[in-house]
Write an enzyme that holds these catalytic residues in place. Structure first.
Site, short mmCIF file in Angstrom:
data_model
loop_
_atom_site.label_atom_id
_atom_site.label_comp_id
_atom_site.label_asym_id
_atom_site.label_seq_id
_atom_site.Cartn_x
_atom_site.Cartn_y
_atom_site.Cartn_z
N LYS A 36 0.81 -1.22 0.00
CA LYS A 36 0.00 0.00 0.00
C LYS A 36 0.84 1.27 0.00
CE LYS A 36 -0.66 0.09 5.04
NZ LYS A 36 -1.66 0.12 6.14
N ARG A 131 -7.95 -0.64 17.22
CA ARG A 131 -8.33 -0.21 15.88
C ARG A 131 -9.46 -1.14 15.46
NH1 ARG A 131 -4.25 0.40 10.78
NH2 ARG A 131 -5.11 -1.66 10.32
#
Length: 361
Positions: A36, A131
């Site tokens: 990414k 998260r």
């Protein structure tokens, strides 16, 4: 040559990928190469695959589309838990996705049925970083619900650490994940294919032999691209740390005061800067700024150079201690940490040059 420039050594990336694959294979761990931060670069993806990686992960639809369209042929994993609005594209682009929401998983199943595919789910478990992920005690029930949905299959579970809460992978939280896998397997009456124990921050546990044996999968980006684990940024065995080099051109060089003159207010980014008065010093300005690179994540490679800071378009460096003489028009090189890699690859203003060469420093 156009500047600022990002030099990307593909041979070094391949060598790093091979080293990480071999390290993890010794402990029965499969590696998903996280690309990414390379902004969907097919060149980087091919370099990672050439090192023995068989699965690539990204968190952006546009990157995955670019990789698919460029002919990168491997398994793809969507790393960010999907938006409901993305489900149609995700099942067409990805073999796997990380998930924590039943409505989204249900939608993925519906969309997968439309194109006669089965989409594989990695159920995310929150073991402390806060998260994404469900709580461990809820995992067996939710895992069973997933197995009852058409169009999807439960491939395994995973967790994420260090990215938000900064929580370190430990024997405690990794054992919690492994125990969660065993409870799900008991509930379902079958073994999970994947128990994904996080990212490059988990490599220290692998190297020290402390990773529970049930953990058989990691999602590795920085370890491959920058050759370092992310807890203490230490080099990983058999890797190099200079696959990426940022270069910028000097647009001004001369002697100036080291502290501004006048009343200090906020700078262009809303911060109130603080300066130490070191007298008149030689400094240089380079034609690159925060629109191109994260200056705090650059590493000086030229002797006697110290980064002072940056505005949108200007990078300021102290060159008083440099003995070689730096002048307007010279090109200066910098190493990068993760956020500099991410910003340079994302910026449309930074020219990219892909090079091959010896993987050794």
């Amino acid at each position: 040559m156009s500047y600022p420039l990002f030099e990307i050594n593909l041979a070094k990336i391949t060598s790093n990928a091979r080293a990480i694959v071999n390290l993890c294979a010794e402990h029965g761990i499969q590696v998903a190469g996280v690309v990414k931060s390379a902004c969907g670069s097919p060149e980087v993806a091919h370099a990672v695959l050439a090192g023995g990686i068989r699965q690539l992960g990204d968190s952006r639809i546009v990157n995955l589309e670019r990789l698919r369209d460029s002919g990168v042929n491997t398994e793809f994993m969507m790393l960010r838990i999907p938006m409901l609005s993305q489900c149609t594209k995700i099942v067409s682009l990805c073999d796997f996705s990380l998930n924590s929401e039943m409505p989204v998983i249900t939608s993925l199943g519906r969309e997968a049925l439309k194109i006669k595919r089965e989409h594989k789910i990695i159920l995310m478990i929150d073991v402390g970083d806060l998260r994404e992920g469900i709580l461990p005690e809820d995992a067996p029930c939710i895992a069973e619900q997933i197995t009852e949905l058409p169009g999807v299959s439960l491939a395994g579970i995973g967790t994420n650490l260090t990215c938000y809460g900064g929580i370190k992978p430990t024997e405690g939280n990794m054992t919690l994940l492994a125990d969660c896998a065993r409870k799900i397997e008991k509930r379902l009456g079958r073994k999970l294919d994947i128990v994904s124990g996080g990212n490059s921050s988990s490599l220290s546990m692998v190297m020290t032999g402390k990773m529970p044996k049930r953990i058989n999968h990691l999602r590795i980006g920085e370890g491959i691209l920058l050759g370092q684990e992310t807890l203490e940024c230490k080099p990983l065995p058999g890797t190099v740390q200079d696959a990426f080099t940022f270069k910028a051109e000097v647009i001004e060089a001369g002697r100036k005061p080291s502290a501004p003159m006048g009343e200090i207010v906020r700078d262009a980014f809303g911060r109130r800067p603080d300066f130490k008065n070191r007298g008149i010093r030689r400094r240089a300005i380079l034609g690159a700024g925060r629109q191109d690179i994260a200056p705090e994540a650059l590493k000086e490679l030229v002797s006697g150079v110290k980064i002072l800071g940056a505005s949108s378009d200007h990078l300021l460096v102290d060159i008083e201690a440099n003995q070689d003489g730096i002048n307007t028009g010279d090109i200066m090189s910098f190493g990068v940490e993760y956020s500099a890699l991410l910003s340079a690859m994302t910026s449309i203003y930074v020219h990219k040059e892909f090079i091959t060469g010896n993987a050794k420093k």
